[in-house]
Each structure stands twice: as C-alpha cells, then as structure tokens.
Scaffold this motif. Structure first.
Motif, PDB file in Angstrom:
ATOM      1  N   ASN A  96       7.573   1.298  13.198  1.00  0.00           N
ATOM      2  CA  ASN A  96       8.031   0.334  12.190  1.00  0.00           C
ATOM      3  C   ASN A  96       6.806  -0.296  11.528  1.00  0.00           C
ATOM      4  O   ASN A  96       6.005  -0.956  12.198  1.00  0.00           O
ATOM      5  N   THR A 135       5.458  -2.212   7.659  1.00  0.00           N
ATOM      6  CA  THR A 135       5.656  -2.658   6.277  1.00  0.00           C
ATOM      7  C   THR A 135       4.289  -2.807   5.618  1.00  0.00           C
ATOM      8  O   THR A 135       3.396  -3.454   6.180  1.00  0.00           O
ATOM      9  N   LYS A 193      10.920   2.576   8.959  1.00  0.00           N
ATOM     10  CA  LYS A 193      11.913   1.991   9.865  1.00  0.00           C
ATOM     11  C   LYS A 193      12.301   2.972  10.965  1.00  0.00           C
ATOM     12  O   LYS A 193      12.835   4.049  10.677  1.00  0.00           O
ATOM     13  N   ASN A 194      12.016   2.578  12.206  1.00  0.00           N
ATOM     14  CA  ASN A 194      12.463   3.338  13.387  1.00  0.00           C
ATOM     15  C   ASN A 194      12.136   4.831  13.274  1.00  0.00           C
ATOM     16  O   ASN A 194      12.953   5.692  13.588  1.00  0.00           O
ATOM     17  N   GLU A 229       8.061   0.825   3.406  1.00  0.00           N
ATOM     18  CA  GLU A 229       8.780   0.352   4.586  1.00  0.00           C
ATOM     19  C   GLU A 229       9.102   1.557   5.464  1.00  0.00           C
ATOM     20  O   GLU A 229       9.749   2.501   5.015  1.00  0.00           O
TER      21      GLU A 229
END
Length: 231
Positions: free
Chosen positions: A23, A25, A7-8, A5
């Motif tokens: 971002n 996944t 994130k940002n 993952e």
C-alpha cells in the motif's frame, strides 16, 4: 494531489509471492527513493506500475485511473537495462522519441546530450554501456511527464557523472510531477530525496518524509538503511 495510489497489491510468480499486500500513496511534486536490497521487489513493483506485469491481487491507480494506455502517456520510464536499438545513431533515437511521445522535448534532449559530451551522430553500438545509459536517461528526462520512474539510473556511470545526472533530474521536472528512483546507491542520491520507501522481501517496511526520518534517527538515510537491513 494524489498521483499514484497502490492498494493491497500482491504479485506471485509460480506460487512464490514476490510482493505482499503493498500500500503506497505518492503525491505530486516529490522525489521518492524506492530503496531495498537486490531481490527485494523494487523492479517488480516498477514493472507493475508501468503495466508490464499484471497484479495477482490489488490495484494501482494513476491520477485516479487504472493502469493502461492513458497512464503510459504520463509516465516516463527508465528500465534497469537499455532497450534502444544499438544500430541507431543518437540523433535517430531522438527522432524516434519525438514521433512516439507527444510530450518529448527534442531541444532539451540535444542540450543535455551536449552537456554530457555525447555525439548525437554516433551509433549506440559504438558507445560504452555507461554512455548508452546516459543517452537513455536523457531521453526519459526530456519528456514532460507527470511521473518519472527510474530503475537504477546511476549504476553504470562514474561518480562525477552521477552528480551531473542528479542535478539534471532536479532541474528537469516540474512541480506537478514526481520521480521514483529505485536504487541501492543511497548515499549518492539521498541529498535530492523528499521521501523514502524501504522495501524488504516484497513488503513495504517504511515510508517516510526524508528530512523527518533523518532528524528522528539523527543520521543519514544511508546509515538508517544499513541498520535496518544489516545481514
């Protein structure tokens, strides 16, 4: 299962933002193409996942944990440039990997090297650049890792060998693992891809299931890429 993952995530060098609010996944059991032109940010993203660079902002989780010692144990990484000691024999590199990685399968490595007609008693310094790259790819794929990250794995080999390498990649990872392949040789690898991530100027411009994207656009991934990034 969520394997990675992101994130940002942003990364800057000397105030120049190379990655911008990324971002992503990645789930288990997928072969993912990380596709973009030279300088798009592919290698920077890969180095961040491998804890070789520190993010400016954001975070990366591997199996729910932050990047670090534990993530390195389950990621098998092929860098764009060879890093092996060229004074070593191929057999010595096998011993080195066996000592360094608990999940390394030396029998598998020896078999793959023989399939590629590589002499395990030869020094790397006596091999061509393409042969050295084959050795390094075999070593990386002979680990029983959760995530394989391959940065331009086909750049230095001939087209016939590319097919063998792709088949080797397909047959040498388990259903609980995933592979990220960063390349600009899209036509060569698109047959094995489950997902694609298009990156441009440090931003993710598309993440999609490969078959759904082909069906939607009614053309190949290579053609879709050419249209999106036409100069």
């Amino acid at each position: 299962m969520r394997l990675v993952e992101i994130k940002n995530l942003s990364k800057s060098f000397n105030k120049k933002e190379v990655l911008k609010n990324v971002n992503i996944t990645i789930t288990s059991g997928k072969i993912i193409g990380l596709l973009g032109k030279n300088g798009a940010g592919k290698t920077t993203l890969i180095k961040l996942i491998n804890d070789l660079l520190t993010p400016t902002r954001g975070e990366i989780l591997v199996k729910g944990n932050k990047i670090g010692v534990e993530s390195k144990k389950i990621i098998s990484y092929l860098p764009e440039r060879t890093y092996l000691n060229k004074q070593m024999k191929v057999s010595e590199t096998i011993d080195y990997f066996k000592d360094f990685y608990d999940d390394f399968d030396s029998e598998k490595a020896i078999k793959l090297l023989k399939d590629l007609d590589l002499d395990i008693n030869q020094k790397l310094s006596k091999m061509s650049k393409g042969m050295q790259e084959k050795v390094q790819l075999v070593l990386v794929m002979s680990r029983n890792a959760n995530l394989y990250i391959l940065d331009e794995p086909l750049g230095g080999v001939d087209p016939a060998t590319r097919d063998y390498i792709l088949d080797t990649i397909l047959s040498n990872f388990n259903e609980n693992a995933s592979i990220i392949i960063s390349t600009h040789l899209i036509s060569d690898i698109e047959r094995i891809l489950d997902e694609v991530i298009f990156i441009d100027k440090g931003e993710i411009v598309l993440q999609s299931d490969a078959d759904k994207l082909r069906n939607k656009e009614k053309t190949s991934l290579d053609e879709i890429f050419r249209r999106m990034f036409k100069c």
